[in-house]
Write an enzyme that holds these catalytic residues in place. Structure first.
Site, PDB file in Angstrom:
ATOM      1  CB  ALA A  66      -0.882  -0.009   1.238  1.00 24.77           C
ATOM      2  N   GLY A 111       0.584  -5.279   0.574  1.00 19.98           N
ATOM      3  CA  GLY A 111      -0.518  -5.433  -0.380  1.00 19.98           C
ATOM      4  C   GLY A 111      -0.098  -6.151  -1.662  1.00 19.98           C
ATOM      5  CD  GLU A 114      -2.135  -7.860   2.574  1.00 18.52           C
ATOM      6  OE1 GLU A 114      -1.848  -6.712   2.191  1.00 18.52           O
ATOM      7  OE2 GLU A 114      -2.718  -8.070   3.654  1.00 18.52           O
ATOM      8  CD  GLU A 134       1.484  -5.514   5.555  1.00 18.68           C
ATOM      9  OE1 GLU A 134       2.299  -6.402   5.906  1.00 18.68           O
ATOM     10  OE2 GLU A 134       0.817  -5.582   4.514  1.00 18.68           O
TER      11      GLU A 134
HETATM   12  N1  CAA Z   1       4.526   3.300  -0.660  1.00 21.73           N
HETATM   13  C1  CAA Z   1       4.948   4.474  -1.180  1.00 21.73           C
HETATM   14  N2  CAA Z   1       6.122   4.631  -1.792  1.00 21.73           N
HETATM   15  C2  CAA Z   1       6.934   3.573  -1.877  1.00 21.73           C
HETATM   16  C3  CAA Z   1       6.575   2.306  -1.351  1.00 21.73           C
HETATM   17  C4  CAA Z   1       5.298   2.197  -0.721  1.00 21.73           C
HETATM   18  N3  CAA Z   1       4.842   1.036  -0.222  1.00 21.73           N
HETATM   19  N4  CAA Z   1       7.574   1.455  -1.572  1.00 21.73           N
HETATM   20  C5  CAA Z   1       8.539   2.142  -2.215  1.00 21.73           C
HETATM   21  N5  CAA Z   1       8.154   3.428  -2.403  1.00 21.73           N
HETATM   22  C6  CAA Z   1       8.909   4.499  -3.058  1.00 21.73           C
HETATM   23  C7  CAA Z   1      10.022   5.007  -2.164  1.00 21.73           C
HETATM   24  O1  CAA Z   1       9.537   5.961  -1.234  1.00 21.73           O
HETATM   25  C8  CAA Z   1      10.950   5.619  -3.193  1.00 21.73           C
HETATM   26  O2  CAA Z   1      10.437   6.876  -3.583  1.00 21.73           O
HETATM   27  P1  CAA Z   1      11.436   8.142  -3.793  1.00 21.73           P
HETATM   28  O3  CAA Z   1      12.338   7.724  -4.922  1.00 21.73           O
HETATM   29  O4  CAA Z   1      10.504   9.260  -4.147  1.00 21.73           O
HETATM   30  O5  CAA Z   1      12.159   8.309  -2.502  1.00 21.73           O
HETATM   31  C9  CAA Z   1      10.788   4.690  -4.401  1.00 21.73           C
HETATM   32  O6  CAA Z   1       9.560   4.012  -4.212  1.00 21.73           O
HETATM   33  C10 CAA Z   1      11.898   3.672  -4.498  1.00 21.73           C
HETATM   34  O7  CAA Z   1      11.974   2.987  -3.259  1.00 21.73           O
HETATM   35  P2  CAA Z   1      13.317   2.862  -2.393  1.00 21.73           P
HETATM   36  O8  CAA Z   1      14.221   4.014  -2.665  1.00 21.73           O
HETATM   37  O9  CAA Z   1      12.934   2.613  -0.981  1.00 21.73           O
HETATM   38  O10 CAA Z   1      13.932   1.558  -3.077  1.00 21.73           O
HETATM   39  P3  CAA Z   1      14.899   0.479  -2.383  1.00 21.73           P
HETATM   40  O11 CAA Z   1      15.392  -0.370  -3.492  1.00 21.73           O
HETATM   41  O12 CAA Z   1      15.916   1.157  -1.518  1.00 21.73           O
HETATM   42  O13 CAA Z   1      13.950  -0.376  -1.425  1.00 21.73           O
HETATM   43  C11 CAA Z   1      11.941  -1.575  -0.846  1.00 21.73           C
HETATM   44  C12 CAA Z   1      12.901  -1.131  -1.974  1.00 21.73           C
HETATM   45  C13 CAA Z   1      12.664  -2.566   0.084  1.00 21.73           C
HETATM   46  C14 CAA Z   1      10.760  -2.250  -1.512  1.00 21.73           C
HETATM   47  C15 CAA Z   1      11.511  -0.346  -0.030  1.00 21.73           C
HETATM   48  O14 CAA Z   1      11.032   0.648  -0.939  1.00 21.73           O
HETATM   49  C16 CAA Z   1      10.405  -0.612   0.953  1.00 21.73           C
HETATM   50  O15 CAA Z   1      10.653  -1.156   2.025  1.00 21.73           O
HETATM   51  N6  CAA Z   1       9.160  -0.205   0.608  1.00 21.73           N
HETATM   52  C17 CAA Z   1       8.020  -0.323   1.528  1.00 21.73           C
HETATM   53  C18 CAA Z   1       7.495  -1.746   1.575  1.00 21.73           C
HETATM   54  C19 CAA Z   1       6.385  -1.862   2.583  1.00 21.73           C
HETATM   55  O16 CAA Z   1       6.537  -1.610   3.765  1.00 21.73           O
HETATM   56  N7  CAA Z   1       5.192  -2.285   2.099  1.00 21.73           N
HETATM   57  C20 CAA Z   1       4.019  -2.499   2.937  1.00 21.73           C
HETATM   58  C21 CAA Z   1       3.128  -1.294   2.880  1.00 21.73           C
HETATM   59  S1  CAA Z   1       1.795  -1.384   4.043  1.00 21.73           S
HETATM   60  C22 CAA Z   1       0.628  -2.379   3.315  1.00 21.73           C
HETATM   61  O17 CAA Z   1       0.824  -2.918   2.226  1.00 21.73           O
HETATM   62  C23 CAA Z   1      -0.672  -2.516   4.091  1.00 21.73           C
HETATM   63  C24 CAA Z   1      -1.617  -3.509   3.511  1.00 21.73           C
HETATM   64  O18 CAA Z   1      -1.652  -4.668   3.880  1.00 21.73           O
HETATM   65  C25 CAA Z   1      -2.593  -3.102   2.526  1.00 21.73           C
END
Ligand code: CAA
Length: 267
Positions: A66, A111, A114, A134
């Site tokens: 998400a 997500g 999921e 999460e």
């Molecule tokens: N939401 C919004 N933006 C996101 C994102 C997310 N889930 N995942 C990545 N991005 C964005 C980053 O903010 C970044 O944006 P900027 O370039 O503007 O800074 C861009 O995508 C690239 O990401 P990273 O620089 O972080 O890339 P990385 O290679 O260093 O890391 C990653 C990759 C490990 C996937 C890392 O981005 C990450 O941990 N992302 C979040 C994953 C996460 O926690 N997902 C769960 C969300 S909660 C959920 O899903 C609830 C549910 O059940 C519905």
């Protein structure tokens, strides 16, 4: 209908939805979920579509979860609405009357995992990463992760992933039974297409009945599930495809399935 956050393409009976926000690693915001709901509604009505494939734009991600920027603004009411919307859309995906294959080409987190779990099965690139992170955000999965993952891999393995938020590689996901097949990233879409074409050549009525029998049978006891199968098995005999498939075998030729639910009226 044009979309801004997904792409929808159709070719040879195979529809492909590509999550297309590569700058945010295809994270799911409200706009994307709305577009996905619309696309699934359209596909459910389209008899020319036999199989749906889901994948992510770019080489890095299927869906990184998400959109955390949106989540950060939520109170409980917005969170409830968002989670309900996610469940609604993902439920539609699971109930789509055609096979749905997830082609996971990179990060499938939160997500993303999921959505993939609601598909009929998953093929993964060797670069794919799965997880429900999460908990590291002070949250819990909100699009079915606490429900579909334990049903698939058992509660203990699922709890370990949910409690730690740990990411796992494609090979471990294969070992746990989350994915059916792991292939080199460059070969992922070709491999998925091969399987999609194989399924697409089968009868639409039988595919739908088989999917419903498995899906609905999983939620009930074995005796009830077996009765569901008896009903589904008998119902497919109403379709000309059942006649065509059995006749083609006896006539030593390839069947031509038309996907009709009943005989055409006499001309
Ligand atoms: N939401 C919004 N933006 C996101 C994102 C997310 N889930 N995942 C990545 N991005 C964005 C980053 O903010 C970044 O944006 P900027 O370039 O503007 O800074 C861009 O995508 C690239 O990401 P990273 O620089 O972080 O890339 P990385 O290679 O260093 O890391 C990653 C990759 C490990 C996937 C890392 O981005 C990450 O941990 N992302 C979040 C994953 C996460 O926690 N997902 C769960 C969300 S909660 C959920 O899903 C609830 C549910 O059940 C519905």
């Amino acid at each position: 209908m044009s979309y801004e956050n997904i792409r929808l393409e159709q070719e040879a009976g195979i529809a492909t939805i590509t999550f297309d926000r590569p700058k945010a690693l295809n994270a799911l915001n409200r706009a994307l979920l709305g577009e996905l709901a619309q696309a699934l509604g359209k596909l459910a009505e389209d008899e020319s579509v036999r199989v749906l494939v889901l994948t992510g734009a770019g080489e890095k991600a299927f869906v990184a979860g998400a959109d955390i920027g949106e989540l950060a603004t939520f109170g409980p009411l917005e969170a409830k609405w968002f989670s309900r919307m996610g469940h609604e859309v993902i439920g539609r995906l699971q109930e789509l009357p055609i096979p749905v294959i997830a082609a996971v080409n990179g990060y499938a987190l939160g997500g993303g995992t999921e959505i993939a779990l609601a598909c009929d099965f998953i093929y993964a690139a060797d670069s794919a990463r799965f997880g429900l992170p999460e908990i590291t955000l002070g949250l819990i999965p909100g699009f079915g992760g606490t429900q579909r993952l334990p049903r698939l891999i058992g509660p203990a393995a699922a709890k370990e992933l949910i409690f730690t938020g740990r990411m796992i590689a494609a090979e471990e996901a294969l070992r746990l039974g989350i994915v059916n097949r792991v292939v080199p990233a460059a070969e992922l879409m070709a491999e998925v297409r091969k399987t999609a074409l194989e399924a697409a050549a089968k009868g639409r009525v039988a595919l739908r009945a088989a999917k419903e029998a498995v899906n609905h049978g999983l939620g009930v006891d074995l005796a009830t599930g077996c009765r569901l199968e008896v009903d589904a098995f008998s119902l497919v005999f109403a379709s000309p495809d059942a006649r065509e498939g059995t006749r083609a075998f006896l006539e030593k030729r390839k069947p031509v399935f038309r996907g009709r639910f009943k005989e055409d009226p006499p001309a």
